[in-house]
Design a protein around this motif. Structure first.
Motif, PDB file in Angstrom:
ATOM      1  N   TRP A 112       0.981  -1.278   0.036  1.00  0.00           N
ATOM      2  CA  TRP A 112      -0.129  -0.019   0.117  1.00  0.00           C
ATOM      3  C   TRP A 112       1.005   1.244   0.144  1.00  0.00           C
ATOM      4  O   TRP A 112       2.025   1.405   0.807  1.00  0.00           O
ATOM      5  N   SER A 113       0.397   2.055  -0.617  1.00  0.00           N
ATOM      6  CA  SER A 113       1.020   3.691  -0.665  1.00  0.00           C
ATOM      7  C   SER A 113       0.968   4.142   0.734  1.00  0.00           C
ATOM      8  O   SER A 113      -0.154   4.200   1.254  1.00  0.00           O
ATOM      9  N   GLU A 114       1.768   5.006   0.978  1.00  0.00           N
ATOM     10  CA  GLU A 114       1.768   5.646   2.212  1.00  0.00           C
ATOM     11  C   GLU A 114       0.916   6.956   2.127  1.00  0.00           C
ATOM     12  O   GLU A 114       0.529   7.801   2.948  1.00  0.00           O
ATOM     13  N   GLN A 115       0.499   7.233   0.717  1.00  0.00           N
ATOM     14  CA  GLN A 115      -0.539   8.521   0.435  1.00  0.00           C
ATOM     15  C   GLN A 115      -1.724   8.412   0.893  1.00  0.00           C
ATOM     16  O   GLN A 115      -2.322   7.344   1.092  1.00  0.00           O
ATOM     17  N   TRP A 116      -2.388   9.594   1.199  1.00  0.00           N
ATOM     18  CA  TRP A 116      -3.782   9.450   1.622  1.00  0.00           C
ATOM     19  C   TRP A 116      -4.913   9.778   0.253  1.00  0.00           C
ATOM     20  O   TRP A 116      -4.093  10.184  -0.678  1.00  0.00           O
ATOM     21  N   ALA A 117      -5.906   9.142   0.484  1.00  0.00           N
ATOM     22  CA  ALA A 117      -6.768   9.384  -0.759  1.00  0.00           C
ATOM     23  C   ALA A 117      -8.141   9.734  -0.119  1.00  0.00           C
ATOM     24  O   ALA A 117      -8.512   9.242   1.004  1.00  0.00           O
ATOM     25  N   VAL A 118      -8.664  10.737  -1.004  1.00  0.00           N
ATOM     26  CA  VAL A 118     -10.027  11.328  -0.695  1.00  0.00           C
ATOM     27  C   VAL A 118     -10.866  11.471  -1.816  1.00  0.00           C
ATOM     28  O   VAL A 118     -10.452  11.817  -3.057  1.00  0.00           O
ATOM     29  N   CYS A 119     -12.006  11.051  -1.590  1.00  0.00           N
ATOM     30  CA  CYS A 119     -12.874  10.722  -2.832  1.00  0.00           C
ATOM     31  C   CYS A 119     -14.272  11.774  -2.400  1.00  0.00           C
ATOM     32  O   CYS A 119     -14.855  11.222  -1.363  1.00  0.00           O
ATOM     33  N   VAL A 120     -14.789  12.662  -3.330  1.00  0.00           N
ATOM     34  CA  VAL A 120     -15.853  13.335  -3.313  1.00  0.00           C
ATOM     35  C   VAL A 120     -16.847  13.051  -4.386  1.00  0.00           C
ATOM     36  O   VAL A 120     -16.404  13.125  -5.726  1.00  0.00           O
ATOM     37  N   VAL A 121     -17.881  12.730  -4.123  1.00  0.00           N
ATOM     38  CA  VAL A 121     -19.164  12.293  -4.993  1.00  0.00           C
ATOM     39  C   VAL A 121     -19.947  13.306  -5.470  1.00  0.00           C
ATOM     40  O   VAL A 121     -20.472  14.120  -4.762  1.00  0.00           O
ATOM     41  N   LEU A 122     -19.798  13.584  -6.730  1.00  0.00           N
ATOM     42  CA  LEU A 122     -20.647  14.576  -7.389  1.00  0.00           C
ATOM     43  C   LEU A 122     -22.009  13.852  -7.905  1.00  0.00           C
ATOM     44  O   LEU A 122     -21.736  12.985  -8.682  1.00  0.00           O
ATOM     45  N   ALA A 123     -23.015  14.428  -7.497  1.00  0.00           N
ATOM     46  CA  ALA A 123     -24.297  13.778  -7.610  1.00  0.00           C
ATOM     47  C   ALA A 123     -25.285  14.751  -8.629  1.00  0.00           C
ATOM     48  O   ALA A 123     -24.965  15.874  -8.670  1.00  0.00           O
ATOM     49  N   SER A 124     -26.113  14.022  -9.118  1.00  0.00           N
ATOM     50  CA  SER A 124     -27.296  14.781  -9.821  1.00  0.00           C
ATOM     51  C   SER A 124     -28.298  15.513  -8.815  1.00  0.00           C
ATOM     52  O   SER A 124     -28.570  14.813  -7.460  1.00  0.00           O
ATOM     53  N   GLU A 125     -28.784  16.483  -9.084  1.00  0.00           N
ATOM     54  CA  GLU A 125     -29.758  17.295  -8.377  1.00  0.00           C
ATOM     55  C   GLU A 125     -31.008  16.342  -7.874  1.00  0.00           C
ATOM     56  O   GLU A 125     -31.547  15.727  -8.910  1.00  0.00           O
ATOM     57  N   GLY A 126     -31.327  16.286  -6.754  1.00  0.00           N
ATOM     58  CA  GLY A 126     -32.639  15.436  -6.271  1.00  0.00           C
ATOM     59  C   GLY A 126     -32.042  14.177  -5.610  1.00  0.00           C
ATOM     60  O   GLY A 126     -32.841  13.483  -5.032  1.00  0.00           O
ATOM     61  N   TYR A 127     -30.816  13.489  -6.048  1.00  0.00           N
ATOM     62  CA  TYR A 127     -30.622  12.296  -5.504  1.00  0.00           C
ATOM     63  C   TYR A 127     -30.428  12.367  -3.965  1.00  0.00           C
ATOM     64  O   TYR A 127     -30.143  13.213  -3.393  1.00  0.00           O
ATOM     65  N   PRO A 128     -30.868  11.347  -3.515  1.00  0.00           N
ATOM     66  CA  PRO A 128     -31.174   9.569  -3.826  1.00  0.00           C
ATOM     67  C   PRO A 128     -32.666   9.729  -4.087  1.00  0.00           C
ATOM     68  O   PRO A 128     -32.978   8.403  -4.479  1.00  0.00           O
ATOM     69  N   GLY A 129     -33.265  10.962  -4.189  1.00  0.00           N
ATOM     70  CA  GLY A 129     -34.753  10.723  -5.146  1.00  0.00           C
ATOM     71  C   GLY A 129     -34.619  10.658  -6.478  1.00  0.00           C
ATOM     72  O   GLY A 129     -33.525  10.415  -7.069  1.00  0.00           O
ATOM     73  N   ALA A 130     -35.547  11.237  -7.148  1.00  0.00           N
ATOM     74  CA  ALA A 130     -35.802  11.519  -8.638  1.00  0.00           C
ATOM     75  C   ALA A 130     -34.822  12.537  -8.885  1.00  0.00           C
ATOM     76  O   ALA A 130     -34.590  13.594  -8.196  1.00  0.00           O
ATOM     77  N   TYR A 131     -34.194  12.441 -10.318  1.00  0.00           N
ATOM     78  CA  TYR A 131     -33.324  13.171 -10.799  1.00  0.00           C
ATOM     79  C   TYR A 131     -33.307  13.347 -12.268  1.00  0.00           C
ATOM     80  O   TYR A 131     -34.011  12.131 -12.789  1.00  0.00           O
ATOM     81  N   GLU A 132     -33.000  14.114 -12.690  1.00  0.00           N
ATOM     82  CA  GLU A 132     -32.961  14.133 -14.422  1.00  0.00           C
ATOM     83  C   GLU A 132     -31.437  13.580 -14.815  1.00  0.00           C
ATOM     84  O   GLU A 132     -30.617  13.923 -14.288  1.00  0.00           O
ATOM     85  N   LYS A 133     -31.532  13.187 -16.124  1.00  0.00           N
ATOM     86  CA  LYS A 133     -30.374  12.724 -16.802  1.00  0.00           C
ATOM     87  C   LYS A 133     -29.991  13.593 -17.968  1.00  0.00           C
ATOM     88  O   LYS A 133     -30.951  14.663 -18.359  1.00  0.00           O
ATOM     89  N   GLY A 134     -29.017  13.485 -18.633  1.00  0.00           N
ATOM     90  CA  GLY A 134     -28.719  14.068 -20.041  1.00  0.00           C
ATOM     91  C   GLY A 134     -27.851  15.513 -19.790  1.00  0.00           C
ATOM     92  O   GLY A 134     -28.140  16.166 -20.669  1.00  0.00           O
ATOM     93  N   LYS A 135     -27.486  15.847 -18.617  1.00  0.00           N
ATOM     94  CA  LYS A 135     -26.817  16.947 -18.468  1.00  0.00           C
ATOM     95  C   LYS A 135     -25.382  17.014 -18.779  1.00  0.00           C
ATOM     96  O   LYS A 135     -24.726  16.242 -18.460  1.00  0.00           O
ATOM     97  N   VAL A 136     -25.177  18.013 -19.747  1.00  0.00           N
ATOM     98  CA  VAL A 136     -23.672  18.082 -20.292  1.00  0.00           C
ATOM     99  C   VAL A 136     -22.581  18.406 -18.844  1.00  0.00           C
ATOM    100  O   VAL A 136     -22.713  19.171 -18.308  1.00  0.00           O
ATOM    101  N   ILE A 137     -21.496  17.359 -19.056  1.00  0.00           N
ATOM    102  CA  ILE A 137     -20.448  17.454 -17.947  1.00  0.00           C
ATOM    103  C   ILE A 137     -19.324  18.231 -18.797  1.00  0.00           C
ATOM    104  O   ILE A 137     -18.713  17.831 -19.839  1.00  0.00           O
ATOM    105  N   LEU A 138     -18.978  19.158 -17.944  1.00  0.00           N
ATOM    106  CA  LEU A 138     -17.387  19.858 -18.290  1.00  0.00           C
ATOM    107  C   LEU A 138     -16.433  19.849 -17.304  1.00  0.00           C
ATOM    108  O   LEU A 138     -16.716  20.008 -16.213  1.00  0.00           O
TER     109      LEU A 138
END
Length: 429
Positions: free
Chosen positions: A323-349
């Motif tokens: 294992w690397s000695e480095q630290w790892a952090v993950c942030v989830v980018l989610a759709s508006e409304g998640y975990p409920g209803a949400y829209e798809k098809g939004k362009v990602i840049l």
């Protein structure tokens, strides 16, 4: 080797990314895959991943020598059984072993039988019996749909009214067939910690610790999700707690060899609560965690192909983890409304700009390409923004800097991933 990965989320992108780094990997397929896996493998969008015969036909047609099963549903459906019977090396337990995740009642009884510390519980397939058991408990309590519910079938009820509503909701079909049996547990207190292990031949090779953030909003508020962020390692875990968790995982792995008809070969995921009485198991999963995989595998310095092949072929003594000695952090980018209803098809840049930051990798969870070839949102959890750093703060700052560079309409994310860990153990008191 030609390798097939089953699944289409951020976990599978991280697995494919790690497998692709190996010199042993020739052709890499991901079914169904997503907009990110398409850059490193061939996506197979039309393969029915829960149909063992369909998967086997693809494997035979494309000379696949190793299959890595990401999600729980194909495992519970017995895809690993079908492939093993045909002599294919497959990473993932058979259907019986997968019941450690597929049925919370099965998992609890397994823990009881082998002295695995866990919360007190009752399991019910009758509404009135469940409500009667609930009436004798003190809040808070935890209500769980027994079967697979995409990480959303767990309700932590702070009062009896909420708990009763959760029980009724399960029996009324809120989680489909998964809620036809309901597990009611005492609510354990303390920080949570995930510890995954490669398991084969009754032996457990534990991975690095990680801590997921299940609630949707800052301050651990809002509904449970599939995970809004994670980091590794977990600095608040004491040496004694880590030793206890390792012992529990080793005992559990040994029990799979005595209890199950077939050798358990895959990942055993231990979800722990670090209680005042010591670590207790909240749940077992039968596969890589999501999003834990997205911070654990970037820290793995050994060849993942060598590891999963040793697991699949029943050679546990050949597994070597570094294992690397480095630290790892993950942030989830989610759709508006998640975990409920949400829209798809939004362009990602902005992903390319984000990955220009040293140590940043963006794993795709719910993305696709539209008719114009643009990358668009295609799920509730859209992207996993992962940063490696020489310190916890360094990794966390890089991750959030990268998040600020990525844009799509309705982007939502938690701004406090890892904040409690940085504050120390007292933040949970």
């Amino acid at each position: 080797m030609n390798i097939l990965v089953l699944g289409g989320g951020g976990r599978e992108h991280a697995i494919a990314w790690s497998l692709a780094k190996s010199p042993r990997t020739d052709k890499l397929y991901v079914a169904p895959g997503n907009g990110g896996t398409a850059d490193i493998a061939r996506n197979v969008g039309d393969l029915a991943v829960e149909d063992g015969r369909a998967v086997l036909a693809f494997v035979e047609e494309h000379d696949v020598e190793l299959v890595v099963i990401g999600p729980e549903a194909p495992l519970v459906a017995g895809v690993a059984d079908e492939l093993r019977e045909a002599g294919i090396a497959v990473f993932g337990p058979d259907a019986q072993g997968a019941q450690l995740e597929g049925s919370k009642t099965f998992s609890k009884r397994f823990m009881d039988a082998h002295g695995i510390p866990t919360a007190r519980y009752g399991s019910f397939d009758d509404l009135e019996e469940a409500l009667g058991y609930l009436s004798a408990l003190e809040a808070p309590v935890v209500v769980k749909a027994d079967g697979l519910a995409a990480g959303k079938g767990v309700i932590v009820a702070e009062d009896k009214e909420t708990a009763e509503e959760a029980v009724r909701s399960c029996f009324d079909g809120a989680f489909g067939q998964a809620g036809s049996t309901v597990v009611i547990e005492e609510c354990l207190t303390g920080p949570e910690c995930s510890l995954l292990a490669f398991v084969s031949g009754g032996k457990a090779h534990c991975m690095a610790t990680a801590q997921d953030h299940k609630r949707a909003f800052d301050g651990d508020r809002g509904p449970n999700t599939g995970g809004m962020g994670v980091y590794s390692p977990v600095p608040i875990v004491t040496a004694d707690e880590l030793a206890a968790m390792h012992e529990i995982m080793e005992k559990s792995a040994a029990a799979t060899a005595t209890d199950f008809a077939c050798d358990y070969r895959g990942v055993l995921y231990g979800g722990f609560m670090l209680t005042p009485e010591g670590p207790k198991v909240l749940e077992f999963n039968a596969r890589f965690g999501d999003p834990e995989t997205q911070v654990v595998l970037p820290r793995l310095e050994a060849d993942l192909v060598d590891i999963v092949l040793a697991v699949a072929e029943g050679r546990p003594d050949d597994i070597e983890l570094r294992w690397s000695e480095q630290w790892a952090v993950c942030v989830v980018l989610a759709s508006e409304g998640y975990p409920g209803a949400y829209e798809k098809g939004k362009v990602i840049l902005g992903i390319e700009e984000a990955e220009e930051i040293e140590g940043v990798t963006v794993f795709h969870a719910g993305t696709a390409r539209n008719a114009d070839g643009e990358l668009v949102t295609a799920g509730g959890r859209v992207l996993n923004v992962v940063a490696l750093g020489d310190s916890f703060d360094d990794a966390r700052e890089k991750a959030y800097e990268a998040c600020s560079l990525i844009n799509f309409e309705g982007k939502q994310y938690r701004t406090d991933i890892g904040k409690k860990a940085a504050a120390g153990r007292e933040a949970w008191n």
